[in-house]
Design a protein around this motif. Structure first.
Motif, PDB file in Angstrom:
ATOM      1  N   ALA A  87     -23.926  36.832 -45.581  1.00  0.00           N
ATOM      2  CA  ALA A  87     -23.048  37.170 -44.617  1.00  0.00           C
ATOM      3  C   ALA A  87     -22.560  38.623 -45.025  1.00  0.00           C
ATOM      4  O   ALA A  87     -22.649  39.529 -43.981  1.00  0.00           O
ATOM      5  N   GLU A  88     -22.472  39.031 -46.360  1.00  0.00           N
ATOM      6  CA  GLU A  88     -22.031  40.473 -46.402  1.00  0.00           C
ATOM      7  C   GLU A  88     -23.296  41.566 -46.103  1.00  0.00           C
ATOM      8  O   GLU A  88     -23.029  42.591 -45.975  1.00  0.00           O
ATOM      9  N   GLN A  89     -24.522  41.030 -45.964  1.00  0.00           N
ATOM     10  CA  GLN A  89     -25.542  41.757 -45.564  1.00  0.00           C
ATOM     11  C   GLN A  89     -26.050  41.621 -44.121  1.00  0.00           C
ATOM     12  O   GLN A  89     -27.068  42.064 -43.400  1.00  0.00           O
ATOM     13  N   THR A  90     -25.179  40.824 -43.239  1.00  0.00           N
ATOM     14  CA  THR A  90     -25.449  40.650 -42.016  1.00  0.00           C
ATOM     15  C   THR A  90     -24.651  41.517 -40.780  1.00  0.00           C
ATOM     16  O   THR A  90     -23.538  41.444 -41.060  1.00  0.00           O
ATOM     17  N   ARG A  91     -25.461  41.995 -40.265  1.00  0.00           N
ATOM     18  CA  ARG A  91     -24.748  42.758 -39.089  1.00  0.00           C
ATOM     19  C   ARG A  91     -24.805  42.212 -37.621  1.00  0.00           C
ATOM     20  O   ARG A  91     -25.896  41.746 -37.453  1.00  0.00           O
ATOM     21  N   VAL A  92     -23.554  42.169 -36.922  1.00  0.00           N
ATOM     22  CA  VAL A  92     -23.510  41.226 -35.749  1.00  0.00           C
ATOM     23  C   VAL A  92     -23.130  42.096 -34.636  1.00  0.00           C
ATOM     24  O   VAL A  92     -22.216  42.891 -34.935  1.00  0.00           O
ATOM     25  N   LEU A  93     -24.021  42.138 -33.753  1.00  0.00           N
ATOM     26  CA  LEU A  93     -23.362  42.844 -32.369  1.00  0.00           C
ATOM     27  C   LEU A  93     -23.092  41.932 -31.430  1.00  0.00           C
ATOM     28  O   LEU A  93     -23.634  40.960 -30.867  1.00  0.00           O
ATOM     29  N   LEU A  94     -21.753  42.022 -31.085  1.00  0.00           N
ATOM     30  CA  LEU A  94     -20.688  41.391 -30.224  1.00  0.00           C
ATOM     31  C   LEU A  94     -20.891  41.818 -28.814  1.00  0.00           C
ATOM     32  O   LEU A  94     -20.263  42.860 -28.633  1.00  0.00           O
ATOM     33  N   VAL A  95     -21.481  41.240 -27.600  1.00  0.00           N
ATOM     34  CA  VAL A  95     -21.521  41.839 -26.425  1.00  0.00           C
ATOM     35  C   VAL A  95     -20.535  40.898 -25.703  1.00  0.00           C
ATOM     36  O   VAL A  95     -20.852  39.924 -25.086  1.00  0.00           O
ATOM     37  N   GLU A  96     -19.360  41.134 -25.211  1.00  0.00           N
ATOM     38  CA  GLU A  96     -18.108  40.634 -24.596  1.00  0.00           C
ATOM     39  C   GLU A  96     -16.939  41.339 -24.353  1.00  0.00           C
ATOM     40  O   GLU A  96     -16.583  42.285 -24.825  1.00  0.00           O
ATOM     41  N   ASP A  97     -16.713  40.918 -23.250  1.00  0.00           N
ATOM     42  CA  ASP A  97     -15.457  41.681 -22.289  1.00  0.00           C
ATOM     43  C   ASP A  97     -14.158  41.183 -22.418  1.00  0.00           C
ATOM     44  O   ASP A  97     -13.167  41.931 -22.182  1.00  0.00           O
ATOM     45  N   ASP A  98     -14.104  39.970 -22.749  1.00  0.00           N
ATOM     46  CA  ASP A  98     -12.826  39.293 -23.195  1.00  0.00           C
ATOM     47  C   ASP A  98     -12.170  39.488 -24.405  1.00  0.00           C
ATOM     48  O   ASP A  98     -12.793  39.212 -25.287  1.00  0.00           O
ATOM     49  N   PRO A  99     -11.023  40.373 -24.223  1.00  0.00           N
ATOM     50  CA  PRO A  99     -10.472  40.950 -25.457  1.00  0.00           C
ATOM     51  C   PRO A  99      -9.872  39.846 -26.532  1.00  0.00           C
ATOM     52  O   PRO A  99      -9.929  40.052 -27.680  1.00  0.00           O
ATOM     53  N   ASN A 100      -9.724  38.596 -26.014  1.00  0.00           N
ATOM     54  CA  ASN A 100      -8.998  37.612 -26.849  1.00  0.00           C
ATOM     55  C   ASN A 100     -10.459  36.959 -27.474  1.00  0.00           C
ATOM     56  O   ASN A 100     -10.277  36.631 -28.878  1.00  0.00           O
ATOM     57  N   ILE A 101     -11.459  36.787 -26.888  1.00  0.00           N
ATOM     58  CA  ILE A 101     -12.630  36.325 -27.552  1.00  0.00           C
ATOM     59  C   ILE A 101     -13.212  37.264 -28.614  1.00  0.00           C
ATOM     60  O   ILE A 101     -13.800  36.900 -29.608  1.00  0.00           O
ATOM     61  N   VAL A 102     -12.945  38.598 -28.239  1.00  0.00           N
ATOM     62  CA  VAL A 102     -13.536  39.658 -29.173  1.00  0.00           C
ATOM     63  C   VAL A 102     -12.521  39.563 -30.370  1.00  0.00           C
ATOM     64  O   VAL A 102     -13.315  39.676 -31.529  1.00  0.00           O
ATOM     65  N   ASP A 103     -11.455  39.448 -30.292  1.00  0.00           N
ATOM     66  CA  ASP A 103     -10.330  39.473 -31.404  1.00  0.00           C
ATOM     67  C   ASP A 103     -10.675  38.047 -32.258  1.00  0.00           C
ATOM     68  O   ASP A 103     -10.894  38.009 -33.385  1.00  0.00           O
ATOM     69  N   LEU A 104     -11.008  36.990 -31.601  1.00  0.00           N
ATOM     70  CA  LEU A 104     -11.238  35.732 -32.362  1.00  0.00           C
ATOM     71  C   LEU A 104     -12.491  35.672 -33.125  1.00  0.00           C
ATOM     72  O   LEU A 104     -12.751  35.576 -34.271  1.00  0.00           O
ATOM     73  N   ILE A 105     -13.644  36.292 -32.452  1.00  0.00           N
ATOM     74  CA  ILE A 105     -14.933  36.213 -33.256  1.00  0.00           C
ATOM     75  C   ILE A 105     -14.970  37.547 -34.288  1.00  0.00           C
ATOM     76  O   ILE A 105     -15.453  37.299 -35.514  1.00  0.00           O
ATOM     77  N   ARG A 106     -14.404  38.616 -33.904  1.00  0.00           N
ATOM     78  CA  ARG A 106     -14.375  39.732 -34.839  1.00  0.00           C
ATOM     79  C   ARG A 106     -13.691  39.571 -36.093  1.00  0.00           C
ATOM     80  O   ARG A 106     -14.173  39.733 -37.264  1.00  0.00           O
ATOM     81  N   SER A 107     -12.295  38.860 -35.742  1.00  0.00           N
ATOM     82  CA  SER A 107     -11.611  38.795 -37.033  1.00  0.00           C
ATOM     83  C   SER A 107     -12.255  37.588 -37.855  1.00  0.00           C
ATOM     84  O   SER A 107     -12.246  37.936 -39.204  1.00  0.00           O
ATOM     85  N   ASN A 108     -12.814  36.683 -37.444  1.00  0.00           N
ATOM     86  CA  ASN A 108     -13.307  35.377 -38.139  1.00  0.00           C
ATOM     87  C   ASN A 108     -14.630  35.681 -38.999  1.00  0.00           C
ATOM     88  O   ASN A 108     -14.901  35.162 -40.037  1.00  0.00           O
ATOM     89  N   LEU A 109     -15.155  36.388 -38.329  1.00  0.00           N
ATOM     90  CA  LEU A 109     -16.680  37.054 -38.778  1.00  0.00           C
ATOM     91  C   LEU A 109     -16.153  38.091 -39.868  1.00  0.00           C
ATOM     92  O   LEU A 109     -17.029  38.025 -41.171  1.00  0.00           O
ATOM     93  N   THR A 110     -15.524  38.974 -39.590  1.00  0.00           N
ATOM     94  CA  THR A 110     -14.977  40.208 -40.668  1.00  0.00           C
ATOM     95  C   THR A 110     -14.744  39.426 -41.710  1.00  0.00           C
ATOM     96  O   THR A 110     -14.982  39.809 -42.854  1.00  0.00           O
ATOM     97  N   VAL A 111     -13.778  38.580 -41.876  1.00  0.00           N
ATOM     98  CA  VAL A 111     -13.164  38.002 -43.289  1.00  0.00           C
ATOM     99  C   VAL A 111     -14.068  37.439 -43.773  1.00  0.00           C
ATOM    100  O   VAL A 111     -13.922  37.377 -45.132  1.00  0.00           O
ATOM    101  N   ARG A 112     -15.089  36.805 -43.234  1.00  0.00           N
ATOM    102  CA  ARG A 112     -16.141  36.236 -43.914  1.00  0.00           C
ATOM    103  C   ARG A 112     -17.526  37.311 -44.468  1.00  0.00           C
ATOM    104  O   ARG A 112     -18.571  36.652 -44.894  1.00  0.00           O
ATOM    105  N   GLY A 113     -17.076  38.501 -44.263  1.00  0.00           N
ATOM    106  CA  GLY A 113     -18.086  39.613 -44.878  1.00  0.00           C
ATOM    107  C   GLY A 113     -18.995  39.971 -43.661  1.00  0.00           C
ATOM    108  O   GLY A 113     -20.086  41.003 -44.265  1.00  0.00           O
ATOM    109  N   PHE A 114     -18.988  39.423 -42.518  1.00  0.00           N
ATOM    110  CA  PHE A 114     -20.018  40.195 -41.669  1.00  0.00           C
ATOM    111  C   PHE A 114     -19.749  41.599 -41.196  1.00  0.00           C
ATOM    112  O   PHE A 114     -18.473  41.976 -41.014  1.00  0.00           O
TER     113      PHE A 114
END
Length: 231
Positions: free
Chosen positions: A2-29
């Motif tokens: 995970a710490e070496q994995t870069r994810v591009l999220l293409v999404e316009d819903d701010p709630n989903i952006v926050d959900l995915i970004r916060s959960n993946l960032t805390v896991r090292g993405f």
């Protein structure tokens, strides 16, 4: 991983952006976010992500067309994350280059599993190594170790998932592999019912590797599965 994995999220819903970004960032993405198609293509070039999470319902852009453009530019793993639940939408996304398709709402655990499965296809290490590292069928040469395919000496570009399907067929050349076999080996656990995934990817391989009038590379056994031609 995970710490070496870069994810591009293409999404316009701010709630989903926050959900995915916060959960993946805390896991090292390493996260990049775009809310529109133009910015997504820019980040694809500059950020070189390992995985793209793509919503189909973006403002001012056709999500299927954006998926096609991403695939034209890169072999990056593409996971569509959409509210569209129809089978036709799933098949259409796979046809234009998606590697996987999941519907909203979803759990973070499911998303992580899908990302892991997508990355595994680009770094296959779970299947036994074949006795031969190169498989030749007619004018086609499949370099299993180098993940490279040539036809008449010319490189054929395959996506990670396309090569993963071809690799499994080549490892067991001449042997019938069922839909369940290929789903388990290529996509992993949890995909047992996704038979359309295999059908779409076999069609894509045939379009790239088979020439009309020549013997088929991939042979279909109706309602059973596929095998790579023995010679």
């Amino acid at each position: 991983m995970a710490e070496q994995t870069r994810v591009l999220l293409v999404e316009d819903d701010p709630n989903i952006v926050d959900l995915i970004r916060s959960n993946l960032t805390v896991r090292g993405f390493d996260m990049m976010v775009s809310t529109d198609g133009i910015r997504a293509l820019q980040l694809l070039e500059s950020g070189r992500p390992d995985v793209v999470l793509l919503d189909l319902m973006l403002p001012g852009v056709d999500g299927m067309e954006l998926c096609r453009q991403i695939r034209e530019r890169s072999s990056v793993g593409i996971i569509v994350v959409s509210a569209r639940r129809g089978e036709r939408d799933k098949v259409s996304a796979l046809h234009v280059g998606a590697d996987d398709y999941m519907t909203k709402p979803f759990s973070i655990e499911e998303l992580l599993a899908r990302i892991t499965a997508t990355l595994r296809r680009s770094r296959p290490a779970t299947t036994p190594e074949p006795s031969a590292t190169t498989v030749v069928v007619g004018d086609i040469e499949i370099d299993l170790a180098g993940q490279r395919v040539t036809m008449n000496g010319e490189n054929v570009h395959l996506t990670q998932t396309e090569f993963a399907v071809l690799r499994e067929l080549a490892i067991d050349r001449g042997k019938l592999l069922s839909h369940a076999d290929l789903l388990r080996r290529v996509w992993g656990a949890g995909y047992q019912t996704e038979t359309e995934y295999v059908r779409v990817y076999v069609r894509r391989l045939r379009a790239k590797l088979e020439v009309e009038g020549s013997p088929p590379l991939i042979i279909t056994q109706a309602r059973a599965g596929y095998r790579l031609a023995a010679d």
